[in-house]
Design a protein around this motif. Structure first.
Motif, PDB file in Angstrom:
ATOM      1  N   GLY A  14      54.293  51.104   6.403  1.00 32.93           N
ATOM      2  CA  GLY A  14      54.590  51.166   7.926  1.00 32.93           C
ATOM      3  C   GLY A  14      56.195  50.666   7.809  1.00 32.93           C
ATOM      4  O   GLY A  14      56.313  49.775   7.261  1.00 32.93           O
ATOM      5  N   ASN A  15      56.883  51.319   8.428  1.00 30.54           N
ATOM      6  CA  ASN A  15      58.323  50.755   8.643  1.00 30.54           C
ATOM      7  C   ASN A  15      58.633  50.483  10.187  1.00 30.54           C
ATOM      8  O   ASN A  15      58.561  51.491  11.081  1.00 30.54           O
ATOM      9  CB  ASN A  15      59.393  51.874   8.182  1.00 30.54           C
ATOM     10  N   TRP A  16      58.523  49.073  10.731  1.00 26.92           N
ATOM     11  CA  TRP A  16      58.441  48.979  12.325  1.00 26.92           C
ATOM     12  C   TRP A  16      59.923  49.149  12.705  1.00 26.92           C
ATOM     13  O   TRP A  16      60.393  49.058  13.776  1.00 26.92           O
ATOM     14  CB  TRP A  16      57.902  47.625  12.591  1.00 26.92           C
ATOM     15  N   LYS A  17      60.639  49.133  11.583  1.00 25.85           N
ATOM     16  CA  LYS A  17      62.504  49.033  11.963  1.00 25.85           C
ATOM     17  C   LYS A  17      62.681  48.015  12.973  1.00 25.85           C
ATOM     18  O   LYS A  17      62.040  46.925  12.903  1.00 25.85           O
ATOM     19  CB  LYS A  17      62.658  50.640  12.795  1.00 25.85           C
ATOM     20  N   MET A  18      63.424  48.249  14.132  1.00 28.08           N
ATOM     21  CA  MET A  18      63.666  47.231  14.821  1.00 28.08           C
ATOM     22  C   MET A  18      62.948  47.182  16.108  1.00 28.08           C
ATOM     23  O   MET A  18      63.308  47.163  17.169  1.00 28.08           O
ATOM     24  CB  MET A  18      65.356  47.148  15.275  1.00 28.08           C
ATOM     25  N   GLY A  98      67.850  51.352   1.191  1.00 31.25           N
ATOM     26  CA  GLY A  98      68.557  52.730   1.124  1.00 31.25           C
ATOM     27  C   GLY A  98      68.076  53.475   2.158  1.00 31.25           C
ATOM     28  O   GLY A  98      68.200  54.845   2.007  1.00 31.25           O
ATOM     29  N   TYR A  99      67.320  53.105   3.281  1.00 39.65           N
ATOM     30  CA  TYR A  99      66.951  53.713   4.308  1.00 39.65           C
ATOM     31  C   TYR A  99      68.012  54.804   5.124  1.00 39.65           C
ATOM     32  O   TYR A  99      69.143  53.986   5.089  1.00 39.65           O
ATOM     33  CB  TYR A  99      66.154  53.065   5.372  1.00 39.65           C
ATOM     34  N   SER A 100      67.756  55.829   5.341  1.00 42.65           N
ATOM     35  CA  SER A 100      68.975  56.712   5.699  1.00 42.65           C
ATOM     36  C   SER A 100      69.651  56.076   7.018  1.00 42.65           C
ATOM     37  O   SER A 100      70.918  56.026   6.935  1.00 42.65           O
ATOM     38  CB  SER A 100      68.350  58.177   6.174  1.00 42.65           C
ATOM     39  N   TYR A 168      60.837  59.758  -0.150  1.00 37.67           N
ATOM     40  CA  TYR A 168      61.634  61.045   0.022  1.00 37.67           C
ATOM     41  C   TYR A 168      61.527  61.068   1.533  1.00 37.67           C
ATOM     42  O   TYR A 168      60.373  61.402   2.059  1.00 37.67           O
ATOM     43  CB  TYR A 168      61.133  62.175  -0.749  1.00 37.67           C
ATOM     44  N   GLU A 169      62.625  61.042   2.175  1.00 39.91           N
ATOM     45  CA  GLU A 169      62.683  61.107   3.599  1.00 39.91           C
ATOM     46  C   GLU A 169      63.704  62.006   4.067  1.00 39.91           C
ATOM     47  O   GLU A 169      64.936  61.642   4.234  1.00 39.91           O
ATOM     48  CB  GLU A 169      63.071  59.923   4.127  1.00 39.91           C
ATOM     49  N   PRO A 170      63.533  63.386   4.292  1.00 38.38           N
ATOM     50  CA  PRO A 170      64.611  64.192   4.900  1.00 38.38           C
ATOM     51  C   PRO A 170      64.879  63.784   6.185  1.00 38.38           C
ATOM     52  O   PRO A 170      64.039  63.582   7.013  1.00 38.38           O
ATOM     53  CB  PRO A 170      63.772  65.679   4.982  1.00 38.38           C
ATOM     54  N   TRP A 172      66.058  64.996   8.705  1.00 41.35           N
ATOM     55  CA  TRP A 172      66.143  65.826   9.720  1.00 41.35           C
ATOM     56  C   TRP A 172      64.554  65.638  10.505  1.00 41.35           C
ATOM     57  O   TRP A 172      64.462  66.172  11.295  1.00 41.35           O
ATOM     58  CB  TRP A 172      66.348  67.352   9.535  1.00 41.35           C
ATOM     59  N   ALA A 173      63.683  65.107   9.195  1.00 39.85           N
ATOM     60  CA  ALA A 173      62.358  65.097  10.103  1.00 39.85           C
ATOM     61  C   ALA A 173      61.995  63.712  10.381  1.00 39.85           C
ATOM     62  O   ALA A 173      61.033  63.354  11.093  1.00 39.85           O
ATOM     63  CB  ALA A 173      61.231  65.465   8.752  1.00 39.85           C
ATOM     64  N   ILE A 174      62.956  62.872  10.338  1.00 41.87           N
ATOM     65  CA  ILE A 174      62.698  61.296  10.647  1.00 41.87           C
ATOM     66  C   ILE A 174      62.616  61.286  12.367  1.00 41.87           C
ATOM     67  O   ILE A 174      63.636  61.608  12.857  1.00 41.87           O
ATOM     68  CB  ILE A 174      63.628  60.359  10.092  1.00 41.87           C
ATOM     69  N   GLY A 175      61.514  60.969  12.658  1.00 39.21           N
ATOM     70  CA  GLY A 175      61.588  60.719  14.228  1.00 39.21           C
ATOM     71  C   GLY A 175      61.686  62.012  15.197  1.00 39.21           C
ATOM     72  O   GLY A 175      61.742  61.886  16.364  1.00 39.21           O
ATOM     73  N   SER A 176      61.503  63.016  14.296  1.00 35.76           N
ATOM     74  CA  SER A 176      61.500  64.391  15.091  1.00 35.76           C
ATOM     75  C   SER A 176      60.070  64.820  15.823  1.00 35.76           C
ATOM     76  O   SER A 176      60.254  65.802  16.540  1.00 35.76           O
ATOM     77  CB  SER A 176      62.239  65.338  14.129  1.00 35.76           C
ATOM     78  N   GLY A 208      58.203  60.776   3.768  1.00 39.26           N
ATOM     79  CA  GLY A 208      58.549  59.794   5.220  1.00 39.26           C
ATOM     80  C   GLY A 208      59.132  61.029   5.937  1.00 39.26           C
ATOM     81  O   GLY A 208      60.288  61.682   5.418  1.00 39.26           O
ATOM     82  N   GLY A 209      58.795  60.784   7.281  1.00 37.48           N
ATOM     83  CA  GLY A 209      59.437  61.806   8.090  1.00 37.48           C
ATOM     84  C   GLY A 209      58.345  62.507   9.270  1.00 37.48           C
ATOM     85  O   GLY A 209      57.667  63.483   8.770  1.00 37.48           O
ATOM     86  N   SER A 210      58.011  61.730  10.352  1.00 33.55           N
ATOM     87  CA  SER A 210      56.922  62.229  11.298  1.00 33.55           C
ATOM     88  C   SER A 210      55.895  62.264  10.595  1.00 33.55           C
ATOM     89  O   SER A 210      54.870  63.211  11.108  1.00 33.55           O
ATOM     90  CB  SER A 210      57.529  63.338  11.954  1.00 33.55           C
ATOM     91  N   VAL A 211      55.224  61.404   9.761  1.00 37.98           N
ATOM     92  CA  VAL A 211      53.765  61.604   9.271  1.00 37.98           C
ATOM     93  C   VAL A 211      52.892  61.313  10.465  1.00 37.98           C
ATOM     94  O   VAL A 211      53.411  60.031  11.009  1.00 37.98           O
ATOM     95  CB  VAL A 211      53.599  60.679   8.015  1.00 37.98           C
ATOM     96  N   LYS A 212      51.798  61.985  10.683  1.00 35.73           N
ATOM     97  CA  LYS A 212      50.923  61.513  11.844  1.00 35.73           C
ATOM     98  C   LYS A 212      49.642  61.852  11.497  1.00 35.73           C
ATOM     99  O   LYS A 212      49.552  62.559  10.436  1.00 35.73           O
ATOM    100  CB  LYS A 212      51.215  62.533  13.130  1.00 35.73           C
ATOM    101  N   PHE A 228      52.896  57.414   1.926  1.00 33.91           N
ATOM    102  CA  PHE A 228      53.625  57.845   3.039  1.00 33.91           C
ATOM    103  C   PHE A 228      54.282  56.506   3.356  1.00 33.91           C
ATOM    104  O   PHE A 228      53.922  55.281   3.282  1.00 33.91           O
ATOM    105  CB  PHE A 228      52.791  58.225   4.217  1.00 33.91           C
ATOM    106  N   LEU A 229      55.735  56.811   4.137  1.00 35.35           N
ATOM    107  CA  LEU A 229      56.297  55.849   4.682  1.00 35.35           C
ATOM    108  C   LEU A 229      56.532  56.239   5.942  1.00 35.35           C
ATOM    109  O   LEU A 229      57.026  57.282   6.405  1.00 35.35           O
ATOM    110  CB  LEU A 229      57.962  55.573   4.240  1.00 35.35           C
ATOM    111  N   ILE A 230      55.823  55.327   7.037  1.00 41.73           N
ATOM    112  CA  ILE A 230      55.653  55.877   8.462  1.00 41.73           C
ATOM    113  C   ILE A 230      56.309  55.026   9.320  1.00 41.73           C
ATOM    114  O   ILE A 230      56.284  53.866   9.290  1.00 41.73           O
ATOM    115  CB  ILE A 230      54.087  55.763   8.608  1.00 41.73           C
ATOM    116  N   GLY A 231      57.108  55.781  10.281  1.00 39.60           N
ATOM    117  CA  GLY A 231      57.913  54.894  11.237  1.00 39.60           C
ATOM    118  C   GLY A 231      56.932  54.843  12.408  1.00 39.60           C
ATOM    119  O   GLY A 231      56.231  54.000  12.606  1.00 39.60           O
ATOM    120  N   GLY A 232      57.191  55.735  13.414  1.00 41.09           N
ATOM    121  CA  GLY A 232      56.652  55.649  14.804  1.00 41.09           C
ATOM    122  C   GLY A 232      55.166  55.446  14.931  1.00 41.09           C
ATOM    123  O   GLY A 232      54.677  54.684  15.521  1.00 41.09           O
ATOM    124  N   ALA A 233      54.525  56.052  13.954  1.00 44.43           N
ATOM    125  CA  ALA A 233      52.929  56.027  14.007  1.00 44.43           C
ATOM    126  C   ALA A 233      52.655  54.889  13.358  1.00 44.43           C
ATOM    127  O   ALA A 233      51.326  54.392  13.560  1.00 44.43           O
ATOM    128  CB  ALA A 233      52.303  57.279  13.261  1.00 44.43           C
TER     129      ALA A 233
END
Ligand code: PGA
Length: 256
Positions: A14-18, A98-100, A168-170, A172-176, A208-212, A228-233
């Protein structure tokens, strides 16, 4: 056919970001399963101020922790920065590099990412090196060239005992809300895995990129998808755990 004989666990990171507070971390601890499902390893990459709290709150669980960035120098006059050894001292085992959002918003180059990775490795952290193409690159059909160039320039040459992961985090798929299709993920992961094999650089490759939860089982079953590298979820313990559970179940059914 996916090789499920390997003993390395499927990584659910999980990547909690800020985002997040100590209260949110406590709530997460109350609602998440203490032990990883069989065959999976869960990791939370937290804002660095939350790391010591996370490590102590989850001390009776199998969840591991990581940071989201570190400086390329070991220490010194870099006001506002965090060193790799500070992350390790706070209990982190992993660090996202190196996160986008850092490449785009903070001008991080491949060379900088590689030098941060060397510093992280030197203190025993496992770098998760992120690569991925923009929508423009994909529309122009140059996505594989872009990702392989980033991979080659951002990844330090393997040395015995070094462990690292590639994500691998395209972009355009991140947070979309819509992850890349299984065909798109397969194509990219195959290219990355081939490059790693040719360069004798063993490393798990995460998507990574909108994995749910809805997409976890299908993506986890793909060849060369090692986690997986998972942001929002990952902010919600129920969806984070259910991604881990569904991935573990998909892999166990592949084993038969
Ligand atoms: P997302 O973010 O899951 O919210 O798209 C991806 C990530 O943080 O790796």
């Amino acid at each position: 056919m996916k090789d499920v004989t390997e003993s390395t666990p499927f990584l659910v990171i999980g990547n909690w970001k800020m985002n997040g507070t100590r209260a949110q971390l406590c709530e997460f601890a109350h609602s998440s399963a203490p032990q990883d499902p069989e065959g999976c390893k869960r990791v939370l990459c937290l804002p660095s101020v939350l790391l010591p709290h996370g490590v102590s709150t989850f001390s009776q669980t199998s969840i591991e922790f990581g940071g989201q960035n570190c400086h390329e120098s070991a220490s010194g006059a870099f006001t506002g920065e965090i060193s790799a050894s500070m992350l390790a001292d706070a209990g982190a085992k992993w660090v996202i590099l190196g996160y986008s959002e850092r490449r785009e918003g903070f001008g991080e180059t491949d060379a900088l990412v590689r030098s941060k990775a060397v510093t992280a490795l030197s203190v025993g952290l496992i770098p998760i090196i992120c690569i991925g193409e923009s929508l423009e690159d994909r529309d122009a059909g140059r996505h594989l060239g872009v990702i392989l160039a980033q991979l080659e320039a951002s990844t330090p040459l393997a040395e015995p005992g070094w462990l690292l992961a590639i994500a691998y985090e395209p972009i355009w798929a991140i947070g979309s809300g819509i992850s890349a299709s299984e065909d798109q993920v397969l194509e990219a992961h195959e290219a990355i895995a081939n490059w790693l094999r040719e360069n004798r650089q063993p490393a798990p490759v995460l998507y990574g990129g909108s994995v749910k939860p809805e997409t976890a089982a299908g993506l986890a079953s793909l060849d060369h998808v090692d986690g997986f590298l998972i942001g929002g979820a990952s902010l919600n313990p129920l969806s984070f755990d259910s991604i881990a559970d569904l991935s573990a179940a998909a892999l166990s059914s592949l084993r038969g």
